[in-house]
Motif scaffolding. Sequence first.
Motif, mmCIF file in Angstrom:
data_model
loop_
_atom_site.group_PDB
_atom_site.id
_atom_site.type_symbol
_atom_site.label_atom_id
_atom_site.label_comp_id
_atom_site.label_asym_id
_atom_site.label_seq_id
_atom_site.Cartn_x
_atom_site.Cartn_y
_atom_site.Cartn_z
ATOM 1 N N ASN A 146 -5.541 4.267 -12.405
ATOM 2 C CA ASN A 146 -6.367 4.930 -11.422
ATOM 3 C C ASN A 146 -7.324 6.240 -11.162
ATOM 4 O O ASN A 146 -7.996 6.341 -10.395
ATOM 5 C CB ASN A 146 -4.955 5.301 -10.406
ATOM 6 C CG ASN A 146 -4.426 4.262 -9.719
ATOM 7 O OD1 ASN A 146 -4.840 3.348 -9.486
ATOM 8 N ND2 ASN A 146 -3.561 4.970 -8.865
ATOM 9 N N ILE B 172 -1.017 7.354 -6.258
ATOM 10 C CA ILE B 172 -2.768 7.923 -5.990
ATOM 11 C C ILE B 172 -2.314 9.152 -5.860
ATOM 12 O O ILE B 172 -3.025 9.743 -6.791
ATOM 13 C CB ILE B 172 -2.906 7.142 -4.750
ATOM 14 C CG1 ILE B 172 -4.076 5.784 -5.515
ATOM 15 C CG2 ILE B 172 -4.603 8.241 -4.613
ATOM 16 C CD1 ILE B 172 -5.568 5.669 -6.279
ATOM 17 N N ASP C 186 -11.924 -1.975 -11.450
ATOM 18 C CA ASP C 186 -13.755 -2.348 -10.969
ATOM 19 C C ASP C 186 -13.949 -3.555 -10.060
ATOM 20 O O ASP C 186 -14.484 -3.560 -9.497
ATOM 21 C CB ASP C 186 -14.635 -1.272 -11.732
ATOM 22 C CG ASP C 186 -14.208 0.287 -11.426
ATOM 23 O OD1 ASP C 186 -14.059 0.444 -10.135
ATOM 24 O OD2 ASP C 186 -14.218 0.344 -13.160
ATOM 25 N N GLU D 266 1.773 1.988 -3.621
ATOM 26 C CA GLU D 266 -0.060 2.698 -3.533
ATOM 27 C C GLU D 266 -0.716 3.343 -3.824
ATOM 28 O O GLU D 266 -0.490 4.600 -4.548
ATOM 29 C CB GLU D 266 -0.828 0.912 -3.452
ATOM 30 C CG GLU D 266 -1.184 -0.399 -3.855
ATOM 31 C CD GLU D 266 -1.325 -1.221 -5.308
ATOM 32 O OE1 GLU D 266 -1.458 0.096 -6.328
ATOM 33 O OE2 GLU D 266 -0.326 -2.027 -5.826
ATOM 34 N N ASN D 267 -0.534 3.188 -2.852
ATOM 35 C CA ASN D 267 -0.312 5.346 -2.085
ATOM 36 C C ASN D 267 0.245 6.495 -2.442
ATOM 37 O O ASN D 267 -0.449 7.689 -3.039
ATOM 38 C CB ASN D 267 -0.677 5.325 -0.845
ATOM 39 C CG ASN D 267 -1.278 4.816 0.540
ATOM 40 O OD1 ASN D 267 -2.508 4.322 -0.049
ATOM 41 N ND2 ASN D 267 -1.541 4.564 1.243
ATOM 42 N N ARG E 226 -11.548 6.127 -12.917
ATOM 43 C CA ARG E 226 -12.753 5.373 -11.480
ATOM 44 C C ARG E 226 -13.416 6.884 -11.783
ATOM 45 O O ARG E 226 -13.808 7.814 -11.689
ATOM 46 C CB ARG E 226 -12.483 5.580 -10.260
ATOM 47 C CG ARG E 226 -13.174 5.318 -9.078
ATOM 48 C CD ARG E 226 -12.847 5.231 -7.680
ATOM 49 N NE ARG E 226 -13.750 5.557 -6.622
ATOM 50 C CZ ARG E 226 -13.672 5.281 -5.342
ATOM 51 N NH1 ARG E 226 -12.347 5.415 -5.033
ATOM 52 N NH2 ARG E 226 -14.795 4.735 -4.113
ATOM 53 N N LEU F 20 0.747 -1.220 0.186
ATOM 54 C CA LEU F 20 -0.312 0.104 -0.004
ATOM 55 C C LEU F 20 0.943 0.908 0.372
ATOM 56 O O LEU F 20 0.378 2.446 -0.113
ATOM 57 C CB LEU F 20 -0.956 -0.020 0.889
ATOM 58 C CG LEU F 20 -2.187 -0.845 1.344
ATOM 59 C CD1 LEU F 20 -2.693 -1.124 2.740
ATOM 60 C CD2 LEU F 20 -2.817 -0.724 -0.467
ATOM 61 N N ASN G 5 -5.650 -0.361 -6.905
ATOM 62 C CA ASN G 5 -6.246 0.795 -7.284
ATOM 63 C C ASN G 5 -7.206 1.136 -8.072
ATOM 64 O O ASN G 5 -7.875 1.703 -8.682
ATOM 65 C CB ASN G 5 -5.976 2.034 -6.317
ATOM 66 C CG ASN G 5 -5.897 2.052 -4.942
ATOM 67 O OD1 ASN G 5 -6.882 1.168 -4.122
ATOM 68 N ND2 ASN G 5 -4.416 1.948 -4.345
#
Length: 492
Positions: free
Chosen positions: A180, A58, A206, A54-55, A183, A51, A203
């Motif tokens: 990302n 983002i 869907d 991943e963060n 979405r 994460l 992330n």
Amino acid sequence: MDKNAEFYKYYMELIGIARKHIDNRNFEISLQAIASAANVAYKYNQFYTDLNLENLLIQISENVVKFSFSNTQNNVRGRKKVLFYDGFGLDRRGISIVMNKAICENGYKLIYVSPLSSKGKQPTLSNVLERYDVTWKYYENRNSYLKSISQLQDIFENEAPDFAYMYTTPYDVSGVVVFNSLRNRCFRCQIDLTDHAFWLGINAFDICNGGRQLSACIQHLYRGIPLDKMTRLDANLFVDDVQYQGLPFDDTSRFLFSGGSLYKTLGDEEHVYYRIIDYILLRHADIKYLYAGYGDDSQVKKLENKYPGRVFLIGERPDFFQIMKRCTIYINTYPMFGGLMMRYAALAGKIPITLKHNSDSDGILINQEKRQIEYDSFENLVTDIDKLLSDANYLKEREKLLEGAVVSEDCYIRNIKIMIEQHKTEFTYGVIEDVDVNKLKREFLERFSYEDIANAIVTKRNKSLWKCFPKLFFYRILISLIKRVRSKNDTV
């Protein structure tokens, strides 16, 4: 070398570099560091997601990518557009051909997106799709990550797809940053092609589609993907009429066949895969052995020396299915099995002999337990092979059990439509149970090396990192030079 300590030394430094340069808004260097960290984590493969990375992605997505198209725009347009993002850009490998054909067979407008380096190098895919409504788009993938992101953003903005597939490498930071940001703009499906290993993009979808129970276990229990975001669909197999290129021995010979990257046969101390081949060649003097693939061939060479004129290593071949149909038995790789080759063997009516490695290979074939292809021990496997090679009637009866073991093209096309329209398929995982992945992890750790770290970090695309890792860059360049000199000497 303490491999774990060596990994975390570089991994944590890369994460620190990425954070620092996000704060400085130098996103290119951040992306280089994240891509390197993900590539190292993929090779190390002791965990399946992070994460922290991943963060960071983002944050970059929020700062770099801005879309204006929307679902509302899509809904009033009529005919659906499906975008297939192929980060590999290969021609015959993987499932790109069958997926894109299935999309087109369902009447959707296809936008196929791949790296610029693949342009003009996918003749089979081009031939299969030439009669459909396809728009071909390319993006630069060899220099700046930000440039790739910008070009992908333009493609999505101009095409405004309703549905987008992400089919890519485990460390594709550019693709993940763009997905990302999609979405609520178009529906996104991640193809979990590397279900047994680390990848980026938790992330970026869907729904996440896998094809076997191991996919479900790692997705849900180790990556933390919710059950309502998981779908299951095995691909049907692409078989074309490519011309058979012959064998390096008499076509009438009985032979064992295996294929795939050679690293899948390495990693266990006992070299069990090669023990299997050795056992068969020793006891069946008329049997030859053929392997199609690339990689560390040291163990194959040992067999070549022991059985001169009976062991053959060839590169990847476009006519491998023609070879498959001519072999006597297909021997699956071990400790890492080849799921796609396993399916092709079943389609060809050849038994894909598979030594179980925990539950890694479960569910590759339809009703797999009825096909009698898996063995719990070396002893049981080779005992049955003896009988298969000695009794032609027994071999034929076992081959009959493979009928209906793979997904048909009609079934696959139908389920692609269900996936795009209803975001599910006709197939389910049932109860998801934990799978012991410790053995798999140990074997990845056994193969992991300092050279893996160097190969992951030191690339032309990550050139800005040289100031952070000068010794690593020097090492990688030196190794490359040594290999070039050796290669030249071998050809003299």
